[in-house]
Design a protein around this motif. Structure first.
Motif, mmCIF file in Angstrom:
data_model
loop_
_atom_site.group_PDB
_atom_site.id
_atom_site.type_symbol
_atom_site.label_atom_id
_atom_site.label_comp_id
_atom_site.label_asym_id
_atom_site.label_seq_id
_atom_site.Cartn_x
_atom_site.Cartn_y
_atom_site.Cartn_z
ATOM 1 N N GLY A 116 -4.361 -4.810 0.766
ATOM 2 C CA GLY A 116 -4.435 -4.125 2.056
ATOM 3 C C GLY A 116 -3.089 -3.745 2.630
ATOM 4 N N LEU A 117 -2.088 -3.583 1.769
ATOM 5 C CA LEU A 117 -0.746 -3.239 2.245
ATOM 6 C C LEU A 117 -0.593 -1.732 2.282
ATOM 7 C CD1 LEU A 117 1.309 -5.931 0.321
ATOM 8 C CD2 LEU A 117 0.415 -6.011 2.654
ATOM 9 N N LEU A 118 -0.308 -1.208 3.470
ATOM 10 C CA LEU A 118 -0.212 0.227 3.666
ATOM 11 C C LEU A 118 1.204 0.689 3.975
ATOM 12 C CD1 LEU A 118 -3.329 0.591 5.989
ATOM 13 C CD2 LEU A 118 -3.236 0.952 3.516
ATOM 14 N N PHE A 119 2.027 -0.200 4.480
ATOM 15 C CA PHE A 119 3.356 0.164 4.957
ATOM 16 C C PHE A 119 4.431 -0.546 4.152
ATOM 17 C CE2 PHE A 119 0.442 0.359 8.568
ATOM 18 C CZ PHE A 119 0.591 1.685 8.927
ATOM 19 N N THR A 120 5.588 0.075 4.098
ATOM 20 C CA THR A 120 6.738 -0.556 3.457
ATOM 21 C C THR A 120 7.903 -0.553 4.423
ATOM 22 O OG1 THR A 120 7.378 1.555 2.440
ATOM 23 C CG2 THR A 120 6.062 0.045 1.107
ATOM 24 N N PRO A 121 8.730 -1.581 4.348
ATOM 25 C CA PRO A 121 8.529 -2.760 3.516
ATOM 26 C C PRO A 121 7.450 -3.677 4.087
ATOM 27 C CG PRO A 121 10.454 -3.075 4.901
ATOM 28 C CD PRO A 121 9.959 -1.678 5.163
ATOM 29 N N SER A 122 6.789 -4.393 3.209
ATOM 30 C CA SER A 122 5.883 -5.479 3.583
ATOM 31 C C SER A 122 6.312 -6.685 2.773
ATOM 32 C CB SER A 122 4.428 -5.141 3.259
ATOM 33 O OG SER A 122 3.911 -4.200 4.164
ATOM 34 N N ILE A 123 6.452 -7.810 3.444
ATOM 35 C CA ILE A 123 6.909 -9.027 2.780
ATOM 36 C C ILE A 123 5.844 -10.104 2.927
ATOM 37 C CG2 ILE A 123 8.724 -10.773 2.661
ATOM 38 C CD1 ILE A 123 10.614 -8.707 3.973
ATOM 39 N N LEU A 124 5.308 -10.546 1.778
ATOM 40 C CA LEU A 124 4.324 -11.630 1.748
ATOM 41 C C LEU A 124 5.038 -12.937 1.433
ATOM 42 C CD1 LEU A 124 1.540 -9.982 -0.437
ATOM 43 C CD2 LEU A 124 1.264 -10.690 1.932
ATOM 44 N N PHE A 125 4.819 -13.941 2.254
ATOM 45 C CA PHE A 125 5.402 -15.268 2.056
ATOM 46 C C PHE A 125 4.308 -16.190 1.530
ATOM 47 C CE2 PHE A 125 7.925 -13.212 5.283
ATOM 48 C CZ PHE A 125 9.228 -13.562 4.967
ATOM 49 N N LEU A 126 4.542 -16.801 0.368
ATOM 50 C CA LEU A 126 3.531 -17.619 -0.279
ATOM 51 C C LEU A 126 3.809 -19.110 -0.103
ATOM 52 C CD1 LEU A 126 1.365 -15.905 -1.629
ATOM 53 C CD2 LEU A 126 3.545 -14.770 -1.837
ATOM 54 N N PRO A 127 2.739 -19.916 -0.074
ATOM 55 C CA PRO A 127 2.908 -21.370 -0.022
ATOM 56 C C PRO A 127 3.284 -21.899 -1.398
ATOM 57 C CG PRO A 127 0.587 -20.848 -0.199
ATOM 58 C CD PRO A 127 1.326 -19.524 -0.106
ATOM 59 N N GLU A 128 3.579 -23.197 -1.479
ATOM 60 C CA GLU A 128 3.930 -23.795 -2.765
ATOM 61 C C GLU A 128 2.734 -23.939 -3.689
ATOM 62 O OE1 GLU A 128 4.971 -25.123 0.178
ATOM 63 O OE2 GLU A 128 7.061 -25.729 -0.011
ATOM 64 N N ASP A 129 1.541 -24.036 -3.123
ATOM 65 C CA ASP A 129 0.321 -24.195 -3.909
ATOM 66 C C ASP A 129 -0.658 -23.083 -3.564
ATOM 67 O OD1 ASP A 129 1.012 -26.703 -5.174
ATOM 68 O OD2 ASP A 129 0.725 -27.629 -3.208
#
Length: 190
Positions: A116-129
């Motif tokens: 669902g990413l439409l714009f840039t930049p988009s930054i996804l931050f992920l958990p460790e698990d």
């Protein structure tokens, strides 16, 4: 011509260290060139004691350009990212294959659409698990959609790195960021 442009960039932005890749995206020295298997990238990030970030950008994006020239070029921002994050860059319109956490293999552009990413930049931050049935988008602990100034960007990376999204302090990112703005205005550098 490229030499002239590079020279002009050095004069205008002396700390600007990104280069343009063949795909037209800015490349920072802290970005990782991986096989884009997100489960493997997460395992490698964890092994290094870093947090996984998926940064989605596109060729010709003026906001991506702004982030690289005005934000990521700052030593305080770039060193914080380099020291604490494992950054994988995704091209919003790219055809390179990605393996999402749920095992689905798809092109970069299809992954961005799936998330669902439409714009840039988009930054996804992920958990460790991340569970094997989750996608990068559903597993993300935070999303930074668009270009922001250095203070906001550094605060977001810090907020995620310190796992403040888990805290029961009632200090969501907006409150945390407002407090950090006030602290900087008062001369605090902590």
């Amino acid at each position: 011509m490229k030499r002239l442009i590079a020279l002009l960039l050095l004069v205008a932005f002396p700390a600007f260290s990104a280069t343009l890749g063949d795909d037209g995206l800015h490349k920072q020295d802290w970005m990782r060139d991986t096989f884009k298997d997100l489960s493997e990238d997460l395992a490698e990030a964890n092994a290094e004691g870093k947090r996984l970030v998926v940064m989605v950008e596109q060729r010709g994006c003026i906001y991506c350009d702004k982030m690289h020239k005005e934000v990521f070029s700052r030593e305080d921002v770039s060193s914080y990212i380099r020291d604490n994050f494992f950054v994988v860059q995704i091209n919003l319109h790219g055809d390179t294959e990605i393996t999402d956490f749920d095992g689905e293999v798809l092109s970069e552009k299809d992954a961005a659409r799936k998330w669902g990413l439409l714009f840039t930049p988009s930054i996804l931050f992920l958990p460790e698990d991340v569970e094997s049935d989750e996608t990068a988008q559903s597993a993300a602990v935070a999303l930074m959609p668009g270009a922001f100034g250095a203070g906001t960007t550094l605060d977001m990376f810090t907020w995620v790195n310190e796992k403040r999204y888990e805290l029961d302090s009632g200090e969501d990112f907006q409150r945390y960021h407002a407090r950090r703005i006030q602290e900087r205005a008062n001369g605090s550098t902590d």
